[in-house]
Design an enzyme around this catalytic site. Structure first.
Site, short mmCIF file in Angstrom:
data_model
loop_
_atom_site.label_atom_id
_atom_site.label_comp_id
_atom_site.label_asym_id
_atom_site.label_seq_id
_atom_site.Cartn_x
_atom_site.Cartn_y
_atom_site.Cartn_z
N HIS A 48 52.07 -4.42 48.98
CA HIS A 48 52.74 -3.46 48.10
C HIS A 48 54.24 -3.49 48.26
O HIS A 48 54.93 -2.61 47.77
CB HIS A 48 52.17 -2.06 48.38
CG HIS A 48 50.69 -2.00 48.27
ND1 HIS A 48 49.86 -2.17 49.35
CD2 HIS A 48 49.88 -1.86 47.19
CE1 HIS A 48 48.59 -2.10 48.94
NE2 HIS A 48 48.59 -1.92 47.65
N HIS A 107 50.32 -1.80 42.10
CA HIS A 107 49.96 -2.13 40.73
C HIS A 107 51.24 -2.31 39.90
O HIS A 107 52.19 -1.53 40.01
CB HIS A 107 49.05 -1.06 40.14
CG HIS A 107 49.64 0.31 40.07
ND1 HIS A 107 49.91 1.08 41.18
CD2 HIS A 107 50.05 1.05 38.99
CE1 HIS A 107 50.42 2.23 40.80
NE2 HIS A 107 50.53 2.24 39.48
N GLY A 167 46.93 -2.75 35.45
CA GLY A 167 47.30 -2.52 34.06
C GLY A 167 47.65 -3.77 33.27
O GLY A 167 48.41 -3.70 32.30
N MET A 211 40.58 -5.44 36.71
CA MET A 211 39.42 -4.62 37.08
C MET A 211 38.87 -3.94 35.83
O MET A 211 37.98 -4.47 35.17
CB MET A 211 39.82 -3.59 38.13
CG MET A 211 38.64 -2.82 38.71
SD MET A 211 39.15 -1.47 39.82
CE MET A 211 39.69 -2.39 41.24
N SER A 212 39.45 -2.80 35.44
CA SER A 212 38.88 -2.03 34.34
C SER A 212 38.98 -2.76 33.01
O SER A 212 38.11 -2.59 32.14
CB SER A 212 39.52 -0.65 34.25
OG SER A 212 40.91 -0.78 34.09
#
Lengths: 206, 206
Positions: A102, A122, A156, A176-177
């Protein structure tokens, strides 16, 4: 640009096996990231993925190095709370080691410790981290210049973002999503792949 | 009779290190059973136990086979939700494998799969399982006769119970709260050891 697909910990075992076996041909790596499941459950799911035709080397298991070693899969993804990169490198020399970072500092340290690749994020706003400010691409760009191992961006990432990331030296995207929560995961994965190819050919033209 | 001391998951890291380093000379094995801690935390605690003078071979780590392998400790304790005995035997041949069992059938299967020893319980009433009926000694006795690997009894074992267990073929006792929650853990561990020795000598007299 590589495509890493990451499970979201929200599916039943049957759903996971069904989605991942249907999309794996579009993905370079599949991360089994099922934080609330036991070693036994993760083992059984990964065994089913391999039986379902996913090449073991494509599979990366989050945190549970023992499960990864037992099944002879490609690698592990280590988080802050996991075993350290250097310990895994020393005790499990056959595994690829992804490290989640990070910051620039963490990225440089992970490379020195022996990580095979980095996951940084992210990067953009994402539903799964909606209360956290996205990190953007500036630090990511600096990391991609500083380290020689592949840097994979997460968070995102829509198919349209692929070119921007490619242009700052990112070697892959992790989704992922965008795939796991899509109405049609295979269609979504294919769309990411198409954009990765386009990004690749755009760069070759430069 | 061997004495296995098992951590209760209720102590701070500092408390754990302090208690275990003070009592380890009285124990044959120390199980680090810290279910709510991460791999990193367990690794760091066990590293401190080794630095504090506990021989690595005395240490058994619950569930996290990867941490056990990385640190070269004596073994692992596998529960229902852990990797299977045969998988660990095959992939981690250097580790002793303890398997927690709750029936005759599980015990026989665990031995066949390659377990090094069995933990059976809970035998007597215990505060930590107060809503569950204790299993008693009948099945334990049958298991101790049926298998050739050591059977260790767990659950509500006071120092006075040692003789009874010894007489039915149990090879060791495992104690959690009886030592970890004692006002003076060293005194408690010493009392268990004294009774184990007495049980041993009583048997030799028979």
């Amino acid at each position: 640009m590589k495509l890493h697909v990451i499970t979201d910990g929200k599916r039943t075992a049957d759903e996971l096996v069904s989605i991942l076996c249907s999309i794996h041909s579009q993905a370079d790596h599949i991360h089994v990231r099922e934080k609330n499941r036991s070693a036994k459950e993760i083992y059984q799911i990964v065994e089913r993925l391999i039986d379902g035709g996913i090449p073991p080397k494509k599979l990366i298991i989050n945190d549970r190095v023992d499960v990864a070693h037992s099944l002879g899969v490609g690698g592990v993804q280590l988080a802050y709370h996991s075993l350290g990169v250097s310990e895994v490198r020393k005790s499990f020399p056959d595994l690829q080691i992804g490290k989640s970072v990070h910051s620039y500092q963490e990225a440089v340290e992970a490379e020195q410790a022996g990580a095979s690749f980095l996951l940084y994020g992210h990067v953009y706003s994402t539903m799964s981290k909606e209360h956290l400010k996205p990190r953007g691409v500036e630090e990511l760009k600096a990391i991609a210049s500083a380290v020689s191992i592949p840097v994979i961006a997460i968070g995102g990432i829509t198919p349209e973002k692929t070119s921007e990331l490619k242009n700052i030296g990112v070697k892959g995207i992790a989704v992922m999503s965008g795939i796991m929560s899509a109405k049609d995961p295979l269609k979504a994965a294919t769309l990411y792949q198409t954009n990765r190819r386009k990004a690749g050919s755009d760069e070759r033209k430069l």
